[in-house]
Design an enzyme around this catalytic site. Sequence first.
Site, PDB file in Angstrom:
ATOM      1  N   GLU A   1       0.636  -1.408   0.078  1.00 51.04           N
ATOM      2  CA  GLU A   1       0.067   0.259   0.004  1.00 51.04           C
ATOM      3  C   GLU A   1       0.779   1.174  -0.016  1.00 51.04           C
ATOM      4  O   GLU A   1       0.935   2.085   0.905  1.00 51.04           O
ATOM      5  CB  GLU A   1      -0.875  -0.057   0.948  1.00 51.04           C
ATOM      6  CG  GLU A   1      -2.109  -0.948   1.048  1.00 51.04           C
ATOM      7  CD  GLU A   1      -3.115  -0.806   1.982  1.00 51.04           C
ATOM      8  OE1 GLU A   1      -2.949  -0.222   3.168  1.00 51.04           O
ATOM      9  OE2 GLU A   1      -4.224  -1.272   1.967  1.00 51.04           O
TER      10      GLU A   1
ATOM     11  N   GLU B   1      -6.678  -7.853  -0.646  1.00 49.94           N
ATOM     12  CA  GLU B   1      -6.902  -7.865   0.633  1.00 49.94           C
ATOM     13  C   GLU B   1      -8.353  -7.705   0.770  1.00 49.94           C
ATOM     14  O   GLU B   1      -9.036  -7.093  -0.139  1.00 49.94           O
ATOM     15  CB  GLU B   1      -6.216  -6.861   1.503  1.00 49.94           C
ATOM     16  CG  GLU B   1      -4.874  -7.176   1.544  1.00 49.94           C
ATOM     17  CD  GLU B   1      -4.036  -6.094   2.547  1.00 49.94           C
ATOM     18  OE1 GLU B   1      -4.774  -5.375   3.312  1.00 49.94           O
ATOM     19  OE2 GLU B   1      -3.105  -5.679   2.485  1.00 49.94           O
TER      20      GLU B   1
HETATM   21  C1  GAL Z   1      -4.361  -2.744   4.969  1.00 45.99           C
HETATM   22  C2  GAL Z   1      -2.994  -3.116   5.170  1.00 45.99           C
HETATM   23  C3  GAL Z   1      -2.816  -4.487   5.814  1.00 45.99           C
HETATM   24  C4  GAL Z   1      -3.849  -4.460   7.076  1.00 45.99           C
HETATM   25  C5  GAL Z   1      -4.972  -4.057   6.675  1.00 45.99           C
HETATM   26  C6  GAL Z   1      -6.073  -4.132   7.780  1.00 45.99           C
HETATM   27  O1  GAL Z   1      -4.589  -1.398   4.487  1.00 45.99           O
HETATM   28  O2  GAL Z   1      -2.404  -3.429   3.690  1.00 45.99           O
HETATM   29  O3  GAL Z   1      -1.296  -4.780   6.196  1.00 45.99           O
HETATM   30  O4  GAL Z   1      -3.286  -3.181   7.873  1.00 45.99           O
HETATM   31  O5  GAL Z   1      -5.189  -2.838   5.915  1.00 45.99           O
HETATM   32  O6  GAL Z   1      -7.382  -3.837   7.296  1.00 45.99           O
END
Ligand code: GAL
Length: 681
Positions: A152, A305
């Site tokens: 990110e 994710e």
């Molecule tokens: C994302 C990040 C992850 C984790 C996740 C939690 O933005 O890439 O490492 O922190 O959020 O929701």
Amino acid sequence: MITGQHAGLLHGADYNYEQWLNSKDLLDNDLLYMREAGINVLAVGIFSWSLLESDEGVYNFGWLDECFERLYQNGQKIILATPSGSKPAWLSEKYPEVCQVTANGIRQTHGGRHNHCRSSVKYREACVRINTRLAERYGTHPALILWHVSNEYNGMHCYCPQCLAAFRSWLKKRYETLDALNAAWYTAFWSHHFTAWEQIYPADPSIHGLMLDWQRFISDQTIDFFLAETEPLRRITPGIPITTNFQMPDVGLDFHKFARHLDIISWDNYPEWHNSPDDGPVALKAAFFHDLSRSYLGKPFLMMESSPGATNWQGVSKKKKKGMHVLSSIQAVAHGSDSVQYFQWRQSRGGAEKFHDAVITHFGADDTRIFREVAETGSLLKKLSALAGTATEVQAAVVYDFQNGWALDNAQLPRSIEKNYQKECIAQYGAFWKAGISCDVISPEYSDFERYRLIVFPMLYMLSEKTAEKIRSFVRQGGVAVATYLTGMVNESDLCYLGGTPGNLTDVFGLAVEETETIAGYETQEFLMNGHNWKASHYADRIRLRGGAQVLAVFTADTEELPAVTANEYEKGTAYYLCTRTEQTFMDRFYRELCEKHGVQACVPWEIPAGVSVRERGGVLFVMNFNCREIKVLSGENVYTNLLNGETVSGTVSLQPYGVAILADKSDSGEKKSKAQNNPE
Ligand code: GAL
């Protein structure tokens, strides 16, 4: 196939193996649970730098070797991260220059993540060293399918001497002379002339050109940093594709530009499900970002994710209600994702994310609600595996431009509250989403306009000559363009166009905006179209018609009957102009009629109820109910097979609350034959 090395759709998670090195029994359980949940890929090593390199040049790859081997033997593929998202303490201690500096010149202390200086020579060297080691060690491992570079990236600002020097070099390259820079930045205003490059400090919001260029520099510098850290990966492992996980909000990076350097787009999707009584708008926003992700490179992407349950960083993070996990996962696939992946596999015991849900929660078992829903998703993805790599035919697009968003943020307009650029783009896009019309979300600069029949340019305040020329040529050749209030007010240096807006396009739209009125919250403004009065808000352009533009609607709260919506035939195409911000129901109807008139087709001819989304991908229809109540959709005469359960569907699709149906047309003979139907699974 998206990765070229993996057949079918991916189902996976971030796997922070390094957090569990002292719990071998849990790591053993992981392997079993992964098989049960149909997990076929894991993203590893994302924040593991301090364990991989415990001091400068002291490497410990044993645990990662073990992780690779265990997953490989267990049948999983691996997405390997480079660890630059979070730096080890020894690095900050030894080379303080790796830590960012605030606008007031204060060097930040070590800690957190995503806070390194992207110009720091020492940081770049350290990243190249560790990435080289990773590429040499794991580049030929049969489990490796993809590089996940850093995590990110964001547009955080650093004002250290190296960043300021790099910014000034960037400016020299762009403008060559200070005279050119002074002209572009309009520095005669408030005595801002610069007579030496060193005088330029990027913290003066009164010079819009400066602030815009600073943001552009931050974005370019981040891409430059990315290119520096990926150099060893490209060199040592040319066969392994590269991605980095983009995010949803505007984080100060031009993702359209960044995307050109990736082999595969991936992004992290965290909708705020159930945070209000109506999940429809949340689903719409997620759909917009999925379509943006597909449009960056015009091909399938990965949802790198998503949370299998609740997050722990939203004001109120709700658990997903029954059905929502499968539905939101399938939504990603329907819009072009070749994967459903989670943050994270196993819930952390400590640290800031210990209360963020994961596939394996602190409860630690495979019979939890979350696990069951993840496993259900896994078996569904297997059934749909033939969809991997497939596309959707798209005839309409909405332009969403990050740099335009920054320019609008800087602009002090007569109405500066609730400019809401992104929200308005989503609202315009929403009309297509609701009608089941596939829509791309494209860049004014990089996307090819000629591929579409209809393109919407919401609030494209900053319009370069080049983009104006692209719009002209698009309409000239028969395209349908829709622009709104605030379009074409400034050029790429943030200098206002003279002689009426939209700049360089008044003949194409057949009008020139003379001035823009603001509408205060307490006021009622309306316009009349097709016998109906619609609400107008925020901005109202007073336009002068030029040429033969047709007035389709007039404002009614004024005695002057000023035009509110116009259409202009320009060569082979048509250019529409919306002079004001409108209510959603207007947009829904306006775009539906426009699509009918100009031959832009929905994926089904059905009436789609509110909160239901219908998408087509790879010849399969996804009918998704984001309502918390059962819905019946009238689906016409065709006979379908619901790929979820093998049932025949004819006449009506019945959807459970947060339910989904995935339909392959049984009556289809040949040309539109569903690929998923042929899946041997
Ligand atoms: C994302 C990040 C992850 C984790 C996740 C939690 O933005 O890439 O490492 O922190 O959020 O929701």
